[in-house]
Design a protein around this motif. Sequence first.
Motif, PDB file in Angstrom:
ATOM      1  N   LYS A 234      27.223  47.472  46.659  1.00  9.65           N
ATOM      2  CA  LYS A 234      26.569  48.286  45.632  1.00  9.65           C
ATOM      3  C   LYS A 234      27.597  49.154  44.917  1.00  9.65           C
ATOM      4  O   LYS A 234      28.525  49.663  45.529  1.00  9.65           O
ATOM      5  CB  LYS A 234      25.514  49.184  46.266  1.00  9.65           C
ATOM      6  N   ASP A 235      27.378  49.326  43.623  1.00  6.32           N
ATOM      7  CA  ASP A 235      28.259  50.190  42.837  1.00  6.32           C
ATOM      8  C   ASP A 235      27.599  51.565  42.741  1.00  6.32           C
ATOM      9  O   ASP A 235      26.741  51.814  41.899  1.00  6.32           O
ATOM     10  CB  ASP A 235      28.481  49.600  41.449  1.00  6.32           C
ATOM     11  N   TYR A 236      28.017  52.459  43.634  1.00  9.48           N
ATOM     12  CA  TYR A 236      27.414  53.788  43.695  1.00  9.48           C
ATOM     13  C   TYR A 236      27.667  54.595  42.428  1.00  9.48           C
ATOM     14  O   TYR A 236      26.843  55.419  42.043  1.00  9.48           O
ATOM     15  CB  TYR A 236      27.925  54.550  44.908  1.00  9.48           C
TER      16      TYR A 236
ATOM     17  N   ARG B 274      35.984  49.200  47.827  1.00  4.58           N
ATOM     18  CA  ARG B 274      35.485  48.711  46.546  1.00  4.58           C
ATOM     19  C   ARG B 274      36.550  47.929  45.787  1.00  4.58           C
ATOM     20  O   ARG B 274      36.237  46.959  45.108  1.00  4.58           O
ATOM     21  CB  ARG B 274      35.024  49.917  45.726  1.00  4.58           C
TER      22      ARG B 274
ATOM     23  N   ALA C 245      23.891  56.591  47.614  1.00  2.00           N
ATOM     24  CA  ALA C 245      25.078  56.757  46.775  1.00  2.00           C
ATOM     25  C   ALA C 245      25.621  58.176  46.870  1.00  2.00           C
ATOM     26  O   ALA C 245      26.829  58.385  47.029  1.00  2.00           O
ATOM     27  CB  ALA C 245      24.746  56.415  45.326  1.00  2.00           C
TER      28      ALA C 245
ATOM     29  N   ILE D  20      25.047  53.454  39.995  1.00  8.95           N
ATOM     30  CA  ILE D  20      23.729  53.954  40.397  1.00  8.95           C
ATOM     31  C   ILE D  20      23.552  55.398  39.940  1.00  8.95           C
ATOM     32  O   ILE D  20      22.496  55.785  39.447  1.00  8.95           O
ATOM     33  CB  ILE D  20      23.546  53.825  41.924  1.00  8.95           C
TER      34      ILE D  20
ATOM     35  N   GLN E  34      14.587  53.254  44.058  1.00 13.45           N
ATOM     36  CA  GLN E  34      15.675  53.891  43.311  1.00 13.45           C
ATOM     37  C   GLN E  34      16.064  55.226  43.937  1.00 13.45           C
ATOM     38  O   GLN E  34      17.241  55.569  43.997  1.00 13.45           O
ATOM     39  CB  GLN E  34      15.270  54.079  41.847  1.00 13.45           C
TER      40      GLN E  34
ATOM     41  N   GLU F 180      18.248  54.517  46.919  1.00 21.01           N
ATOM     42  CA  GLU F 180      19.596  54.139  46.494  1.00 21.01           C
ATOM     43  C   GLU F 180      20.384  55.354  46.026  1.00 21.01           C
ATOM     44  O   GLU F 180      21.575  55.468  46.304  1.00 21.01           O
ATOM     45  CB  GLU F 180      19.543  53.090  45.383  1.00 21.01           C
TER      46      GLU F 180
END
Length: 70
Positions: free
Chosen positions: A2-4, A68, A51, A7, A44, A47
């Motif tokens: 996941k790309d925090y 990452r 994040a 987000i 959401q 998430e």
Amino acid sequence: MKDYYKILGVKPSASHQEIKKSYRVLAFKYHLDKNPENALSEAQFKELNEAYATLSIPHKRKAYDEERWL
């Protein structure tokens, strides 16, 4: 992975204050009390919490950034 940063809607170079500000705005928008019957908002919000928990702590953020870029 996941790309925090995506987000939270911030750049990878964002400061702690920018991350915190973005988190608060989005958390208010997707909070469960504000959207009680919306399953998408619940996902959401979870998430966002994940994040923020990673990016708000310096050693976790450093480890995330290293992982990452691999």
